[in-house]
Design a protein around this motif. Structure first.
Motif, PDB file in Angstrom:
ATOM      1  N   ALA A   5       0.817  -1.212   0.000  1.00 28.07           N
ATOM      2  CA  ALA A   5       0.000   0.000   0.000  1.00 28.07           C
ATOM      3  C   ALA A   5       0.850   1.260   0.000  1.00 28.07           C
ATOM      4  N   GLY A  57      -4.120   7.162   0.479  1.00 29.34           N
ATOM      5  CA  GLY A  57      -5.071   6.518  -0.417  1.00 29.34           C
ATOM      6  C   GLY A  57      -5.743   7.495  -1.356  1.00 29.34           C
ATOM      7  N   ASP A  72      -0.648   4.429  -9.422  1.00 30.22           N
ATOM      8  CA  ASP A  72      -2.050   4.784  -9.196  1.00 30.22           C
ATOM      9  C   ASP A  72      -2.163   6.112  -8.469  1.00 30.22           C
ATOM     10  N   ARG A  75      -5.748   5.076  -4.117  1.00 32.94           N
ATOM     11  CA  ARG A  75      -5.780   3.714  -3.589  1.00 32.94           C
ATOM     12  C   ARG A  75      -6.984   3.621  -2.659  1.00 32.94           C
TER      13      ARG A  75
END
Length: 418
Positions: free
Chosen positions: A151, A203, A211, A214
């Motif tokens: 992550a 995130g 990305d 997340r």
């Protein structure tokens, strides 16, 4: 049920129940490392037994009871068994049966208090931020070391070392697993909120990797925020943080194109915003306002609410947003807050006013490698018609960011301006 189905069930239950199991054990053994080991033993037992015997009716209770028996076995094997029994209020002469019944009660009672103790301990200020983050996701999120590493784009051994060092620090400093005294509560709570929001931000706008978003990290942070709001319902900043995260998360469906490319706020299809999250976020903001004066997270939630309440970008109350940023800058002076205020002022009173604020930040050491500073200046310069300067700023922003999607966004802006 197949073995694979059983394993998936175990993993799902572990995500939901692991924090409660570890919290109860930590209160009993007063050692987070040992509590996690005992809970992991129960997880291994579930992986061995459930495929053949089936998933129990109450799998969380099964894990708790199994972990408790592991603890009793360890106590029995150690010279400190009688001392451990005394620590949880048992007399030395009790028979094993009555001791185990008492331990059952110790594990079943005060689940909320146990979980809150674990949160405050995992986020103790004595630990560095990266240690608090990793330990929180491990103990309260039920994430594996591999999942945390993936992550945050950090090598798995690095995450493992951070967790080990955090546990060792708690043990070496003899930090008790307990709620802080009232005088320490604001500082300790601020540490918890900081970690939860750090998880959410990574995130919501990933600092590195392929990305831009997340969502799983956002979901985990919001879950922790909801747990904390349930455990501390009278704390306005807890509700303020939850409001901020839910309002921001409502935009996630509209923040990326089908190919994953970022879509900036003014260009987003607001019909794709999650209205349920908007309602929940506004309700949490309302609770924070009812409980007292808004703090830093509550003010940021109020700013996010200006976007959430506007049906179109043109409907946004930019003047209110600029005023809220001024309050936030007074409460928590920060060059990043000032940079955000520059955006709001530029929208409310014109790009020249916003650029004045942004230009004053170019000498800030804290923003030296921050890609959003040249990006904000680039946007304001473009709106003033100074396209060559704007293109150069977006080029610089592209060079500073470590996120591939964001780099492409900035490069495209630079190219379009040229």
């Amino acid at each position: 049920m197949t073995v694979a189905d059983s394993h998936r069930a175990v993993e799902a239950v572990w995500r939901i129940e692991s924090a409660r199991v570890i919290a109860a054990l930590a209160r009993m053994v007063n050692d987070i490392g040992l509590a996690e080991e005992l809970a992991q033993d129960a997880l291994v037992a579930a992986l061995e037994e459930w495929p053949t015997k089936g998933v129990p009716d109450n799998p969380g209770a099964w894990l708790t009871l199994t972990a408790k028996h592991r603890a009793i076995d360890q106590f029995r094997r150690r010279d400190t068994y009688q001392r451990k029994l005394q620590e949880v209020g048992r007399a030395m002469e009790l028979h094993q049966e009555s001791a185990e019944a008492e331990l059952d009660d110790a594990l079943d009672d005060h689940v909320g208090d146990d979980l809150l103790r674990l949160i405050f301990t995992a986020c103790h200020p004595a630990l560095p931020a990266e240690g608090r983050l990793a330990l929180t996701l491990r103990l309260l999120g039920g994430l594996s070391t591999e999942e945390i590493a993936r992550a945050f784009l950090v090598p798995e051994p690095t995450v493992g070392q951070r967790i080990v060092r955090a546990k060792r620090t708690l043990a070496d400093k003899k930090i008790p697993i307990e709620l802080p005294p009232p005088g320490e509560l604001p500082v300790r709570l601020a540490s918890i909120l900081e970690i939860i929001y750090l998880v959410f931000n990574e995130g919501y706008a990933a600092t590195g990797g392929e990305d831009w978003i997340r969502p799983s990290l956002c979901q985990e942070a919001m879950r922790l925020g909801r747990v904390l709001a349930g455990l501390m319902p009278a704390e306005p900043e807890v509700h303020g943080l939850l409001a901020l995260m839910e309002i921001q998360a409502s935009r996630i469906p509209a923040r990326t194109a089908p190919d994953g490319a970022p879509i900036l706020l003014p260009d987003q299809d607001r019909s794709r915003w999650d209205r349920l999250l908007v309602r929940r976020g506004l309700a949490a903001l309302g609770r924070a306002e009812e409980l007292g004066t808004l703090g830093p997270y509550g003010l940021q939630a109020a700013i996010a609410a200006c976007h959430a309440r506007a049906r179109t970008p043109q409907d946004t109350d930019w003047e209110r947003m600029a005023a809220l940023y001024r309050l936030l800058a007074h409460l928590t002076p920060s060059p990043i807050v000032e940079l955000n205020r520059a955006v709001a002022v530029g929208m409310a009173y014109g790009p020249a006013r916003g650029l004045e604020i942004a230009d004053a930040l170019t000498g800030e050491r804290a923003l030296r490698g921050y890609p959003q500073l040249p990006a904000v200046r680039g946007d304001l310069l473009a709106r003033l018609g100074r396209t060559e300067e704007a293109a150069a700023e977006f080029q610089r922003a592209a060079e500073l960011t470590r996120n591939t999607r964001e780099r492409d966004l900035f490069l495209n802006r630079a190219t379009a301006l040229r």
